[in-house]
Scaffold this motif. Structure first.
Motif, PDB file in Angstrom:
ATOM      1  N   LYS A  42       5.757   2.592  -8.365  1.00 37.92           N
ATOM      2  CA  LYS A  42       5.616   3.908  -9.001  1.00 37.92           C
ATOM      3  C   LYS A  42       4.244   4.541  -8.769  1.00 37.92           C
ATOM      4  O   LYS A  42       4.154   5.720  -8.421  1.00 37.92           O
ATOM      5  N   ASP A  43       3.176   3.779  -8.953  1.00 42.26           N
ATOM      6  CA  ASP A  43       1.824   4.340  -8.846  1.00 42.26           C
ATOM      7  C   ASP A  43       1.388   4.644  -7.417  1.00 42.26           C
ATOM      8  O   ASP A  43       0.470   5.435  -7.207  1.00 42.26           O
ATOM      9  N   ASP A  59       5.719  -5.794  -9.349  1.00 43.84           N
ATOM     10  CA  ASP A  59       5.403  -4.995 -10.525  1.00 43.84           C
ATOM     11  C   ASP A  59       5.796  -3.557 -10.204  1.00 43.84           C
ATOM     12  O   ASP A  59       5.205  -2.914  -9.343  1.00 43.84           O
ATOM     13  N   VAL A  60       6.817  -3.061 -10.874  1.00 45.42           N
ATOM     14  CA  VAL A  60       7.370  -1.747 -10.570  1.00 45.42           C
ATOM     15  C   VAL A  60       6.331  -0.638 -10.745  1.00 45.42           C
ATOM     16  O   VAL A  60       6.311   0.326  -9.983  1.00 45.42           O
ATOM     17  N   VAL A  61       5.451  -0.775 -11.716  1.00 45.47           N
ATOM     18  CA  VAL A  61       4.452   0.272 -11.966  1.00 45.47           C
ATOM     19  C   VAL A  61       3.373   0.268 -10.887  1.00 45.47           C
ATOM     20  O   VAL A  61       3.162   1.266 -10.210  1.00 45.47           O
ATOM     21  N   THR A  62       2.685  -0.846 -10.710  1.00 42.68           N
ATOM     22  CA  THR A  62       1.531  -0.855  -9.808  1.00 42.68           C
ATOM     23  C   THR A  62       1.898  -0.955  -8.332  1.00 42.68           C
ATOM     24  O   THR A  62       1.131  -0.504  -7.486  1.00 42.68           O
ATOM     25  N   VAL A  94       0.812  -1.218   0.000  1.00 43.89           N
ATOM     26  CA  VAL A  94       0.000   0.000   0.000  1.00 43.89           C
ATOM     27  C   VAL A  94       0.846   1.269   0.000  1.00 43.89           C
ATOM     28  O   VAL A  94       0.327   2.353  -0.252  1.00 43.89           O
ATOM     29  N   SER A  95       2.138   1.145   0.277  1.00 44.58           N
ATOM     30  CA  SER A  95       2.993   2.331   0.307  1.00 44.58           C
ATOM     31  C   SER A  95       4.426   1.926   0.012  1.00 44.58           C
ATOM     32  O   SER A  95       4.878   0.858   0.422  1.00 44.58           O
ATOM     33  N   LYS A 105      10.926  12.256  -4.434  1.00 35.40           N
ATOM     34  CA  LYS A 105      12.287  11.975  -4.896  1.00 35.40           C
ATOM     35  C   LYS A 105      12.336  10.617  -5.600  1.00 35.40           C
ATOM     36  O   LYS A 105      12.960  10.472  -6.635  1.00 35.40           O
ATOM     37  N   LEU A 106      11.669   9.630  -5.020  1.00 33.25           N
ATOM     38  CA  LEU A 106      11.624   8.300  -5.628  1.00 33.25           C
ATOM     39  C   LEU A 106      10.886   8.337  -6.958  1.00 33.25           C
ATOM     40  O   LEU A 106      11.341   7.762  -7.947  1.00 33.25           O
TER      41      LEU A 106
END
Length: 172
Positions: A96-97, A90-93, A14-15, A103-104
């Protein structure tokens, strides 16, 4: 111990916030049950050997060393290393999202062949303009296939102040 390992490897993230300091990229991941874990990404392929001409501290720290240390600690009966598991993220979901760390978020970019890459920022080695040792800047992003990244997740324990004086935490 099995339920904890199961939760680390399957619970929804979640974070995601970058943890400062150290010699490699680390993220603090939070779960719906308020648990937290330290994520360390795979920086090089498993079959890739370290160049023997590199200075010792410029070597890549392998993410699976955390998992091996945990299992070795259990075999030897010390029970001092926090539980660690491997996971595909999953780097996106899952990063990143959902990150609130600006900064990240700025360290993600799309490669010329439309792969989403992330290089993070390691405060020890990087300067404001991404330079530094190989592997700690945009010149060598984290390896991944499409948006999936292999990582280690290590349970984040409570601060030592929560233990009684002289008492050392001992894991289950």
């Amino acid at each position: 111990m099995v339920p904890l390992a199961q939760q680390l490897s399957t619970h929804r993230i979640v974070s995601a916030v970058q943890k400062s300091g150290g010699t490699q990229l680390k993220l603090v991941m939070s779960f719906p049950n308020y648990g937290q874990a330290i994520l360390k990404p795979m920086k090089q392929e498993r079959d890739e050997e370290t160049n023997f001409n590199l200075y010792y501290f410029s070597d890549f720290e392998r993410h699976n060393a955390e998992i091996a240390a945990f299992h070795l600690d259990r075999v030897l009966g010390y029970r001092r290393i926090p539980p660690a598991v491997g996971r595909l993220v999953d780097v996106v979901t899952e990063i990143k999202d959902i990150t609130t760390d600006h900064k990240l978020a700025r360290t993600f970019f799309t490669s010329p062949v439309f792969l989403l890459l992330q290089y993070g920022a390691c405060c020890v080695w990087s300067t404001p303009e991404p330079r530094g040792l190989p592997g700690h800047d945009a010149a060598r992003p984290l390896p991944g296939h499409q948006t999936i990244l292999e990582v280690s997740l290590e349970t984040l324990l409570q601060p030592q102040q929560t233990c009684s004086m002289g008492e050392r935490p001992r894991l289950l």
